[in-house]
Design a protein around this motif. Sequence first.
Motif, PDB file in Angstrom:
ATOM      1  N   THR A   1      17.177   0.189 -49.965  1.00  0.00           N
ATOM      2  CA  THR A   1      18.114  -0.985 -49.212  1.00  0.00           C
ATOM      3  C   THR A   1      19.270  -0.943 -50.053  1.00  0.00           C
ATOM      4  O   THR A   1      19.526  -0.354 -50.975  1.00  0.00           O
ATOM      5  CB  THR A   1      17.257  -2.212 -49.536  1.00  0.00           C
ATOM      6  OG1 THR A   1      17.061  -2.570 -50.893  1.00  0.00           O
ATOM      7  CG2 THR A   1      15.694  -2.241 -48.903  1.00  0.00           C
TER       8      THR A   1
ATOM      9  N   GLU B   1      20.610  -3.498 -51.510  1.00  0.00           N
ATOM     10  CA  GLU B   1      20.522  -4.490 -52.441  1.00  0.00           C
ATOM     11  C   GLU B   1      20.931  -3.739 -53.987  1.00  0.00           C
ATOM     12  O   GLU B   1      21.777  -4.317 -54.680  1.00  0.00           O
ATOM     13  CB  GLU B   1      19.098  -5.439 -52.787  1.00  0.00           C
ATOM     14  CG  GLU B   1      18.950  -6.384 -53.727  1.00  0.00           C
ATOM     15  CD  GLU B   1      18.557  -5.798 -55.074  1.00  0.00           C
ATOM     16  OE1 GLU B   1      19.202  -6.517 -55.979  1.00  0.00           O
ATOM     17  OE2 GLU B   1      17.976  -4.839 -54.982  1.00  0.00           O
TER      18      GLU B   1
ATOM     19  N   LYS C   1      26.403   0.033 -49.503  1.00  0.00           N
ATOM     20  CA  LYS C   1      26.643  -1.234 -49.855  1.00  0.00           C
ATOM     21  C   LYS C   1      26.265  -2.284 -48.655  1.00  0.00           C
ATOM     22  O   LYS C   1      25.756  -3.371 -48.838  1.00  0.00           O
ATOM     23  CB  LYS C   1      27.959  -1.742 -50.280  1.00  0.00           C
ATOM     24  CG  LYS C   1      28.171  -1.519 -51.814  1.00  0.00           C
ATOM     25  CD  LYS C   1      29.549  -2.106 -52.420  1.00  0.00           C
ATOM     26  CE  LYS C   1      29.868  -1.863 -53.659  1.00  0.00           C
ATOM     27  NZ  LYS C   1      30.918  -2.776 -54.388  1.00  0.00           N
TER      28      LYS C   1
ATOM     29  N   GLN D   1      24.993  -3.093 -54.510  1.00  0.00           N
ATOM     30  CA  GLN D   1      26.077  -4.180 -54.625  1.00  0.00           C
ATOM     31  C   GLN D   1      27.029  -4.176 -55.908  1.00  0.00           C
ATOM     32  O   GLN D   1      28.045  -4.514 -55.588  1.00  0.00           O
ATOM     33  CB  GLN D   1      25.319  -5.298 -54.586  1.00  0.00           C
ATOM     34  CG  GLN D   1      24.230  -5.716 -53.359  1.00  0.00           C
ATOM     35  CD  GLN D   1      25.392  -5.349 -51.980  1.00  0.00           C
ATOM     36  OE1 GLN D   1      26.330  -5.932 -51.868  1.00  0.00           O
ATOM     37  NE2 GLN D   1      24.816  -4.263 -50.960  1.00  0.00           N
TER      38      GLN D   1
ATOM     39  N   GLY E   1      22.530   0.492 -46.989  1.00  0.00           N
ATOM     40  CA  GLY E   1      21.623   1.141 -47.767  1.00  0.00           C
ATOM     41  C   GLY E   1      21.694   2.854 -47.487  1.00  0.00           C
ATOM     42  O   GLY E   1      22.421   3.172 -46.697  1.00  0.00           O
TER      43      GLY E   1
ATOM     44  N   GLY F   1      11.470  -4.371 -47.126  1.00  0.00           N
ATOM     45  CA  GLY F   1      12.475  -3.774 -46.514  1.00  0.00           C
ATOM     46  C   GLY F   1      12.108  -2.623 -45.367  1.00  0.00           C
ATOM     47  O   GLY F   1      13.106  -1.754 -45.098  1.00  0.00           O
TER      48      GLY F   1
END
Length: 390
Positions: A295, A297, A368, A300, A371, A43
């Motif tokens: 990031t 991820e 979300k 979430q 990042g 990333g």
Amino acid sequence: MSRLVRLKLVRITCSVLLGLVFSAAATAAEKTILIGPKTIGPGWKDNIKIDALQFQSAGVGDVMTVYTAEAKRTAQIAMQNPEDWQAVSPEYGAMSVQGPVRMKMTEPILAKIKEHGLILGGHDYKIMQVTLIPAAEITEAIVYKGPSMTLKDDWSTSVPISKKVFKDVKVGDGLHFIVSKVKPGAALKLMDMTWNVMDPSVDGAQIGADGFTYYINEQSQLIKLQLAGPDGISMRVGGKGFKLDKISVVSCMAQPDEDYSQAQRAPKEYKLQPGELFHGEKTFPTDWSGNLRLTAEPFQECTENDVLIVSYQLLPGLQEAGVTPKMSFRENRGKWNDISGSAEPNWMDINGTDVVLTFDAQSLDKVKTSGLVVTGLGFVLTRIELMKAD
């Protein structure tokens, strides 16, 4: 002058000359300037800054080598100026990581890194060691003298190179493609006798005014150079936006210097525990060059009122230098707007206690979607933990 005095002078002169020889040999070794490991994860979020001090003795023509490990097939490395986060030269903006990665020092590059240092970033590889090899220990011999050919902008042109050009090349050597009339966005593609790309690192690699050097790190690369079709061609140089003039072979004779006392050491790496987004030692110096990207991820499953707890240590000597340490949280896209949504950053003065960021609807949507970037100056980031509201 007596015979005894003359003998003493000869001995002194020999000792001085031998001292100079040994001193030159010592300074001509491959010098380590950074000791890893430093993981550059996915990333484009990880990086490490090599201090400007490490480059003060470097000269034009010296070669910096980044020794890597655990590189994924798609791994890339970027060499950037901490002042503006732009590549120090176009060809070093996003290079494939296929073994050691090297950069030749030019006057423009040296001017930047001697003042600001150098950022090593990218994704999906690990830095084990970074070294400098002096130009005096590097030989370069022209093996292809033309004819010169312009690589058209539509990628339709290629230059066939005979197998005999590479007859003396060995593993560890570099093929330096000497070019002229380089246009913005110029790129290079090296193909084998079957017109397939030699390897991913040279499939559209950026090329600058100093050309491009393709290092032979593996026996498999050398074998491709030694294989030729019925026409005797083992390589085709393709690309766009430049004129290929010559090809040289670059070889290094330096021996490793085992004195690591002046080398910079990468911060200790930690294995992340549940809930941790960062655990290590990331310096945010007073020149505003520090940042850490996270990031989208891990955010979430977050909900409103979840919190980030950011732990850090203040750098010494800030008060004496008249520096107020600050921290801010930005959206990881575009112009790095504040996580609150405002164009202007919300700077927090920090005094050594943990910083707590509580998510609201606005900031939660930002993290979300894109990042988070932590930026600021005057501290060493040590830990970021995500805690659920319940």
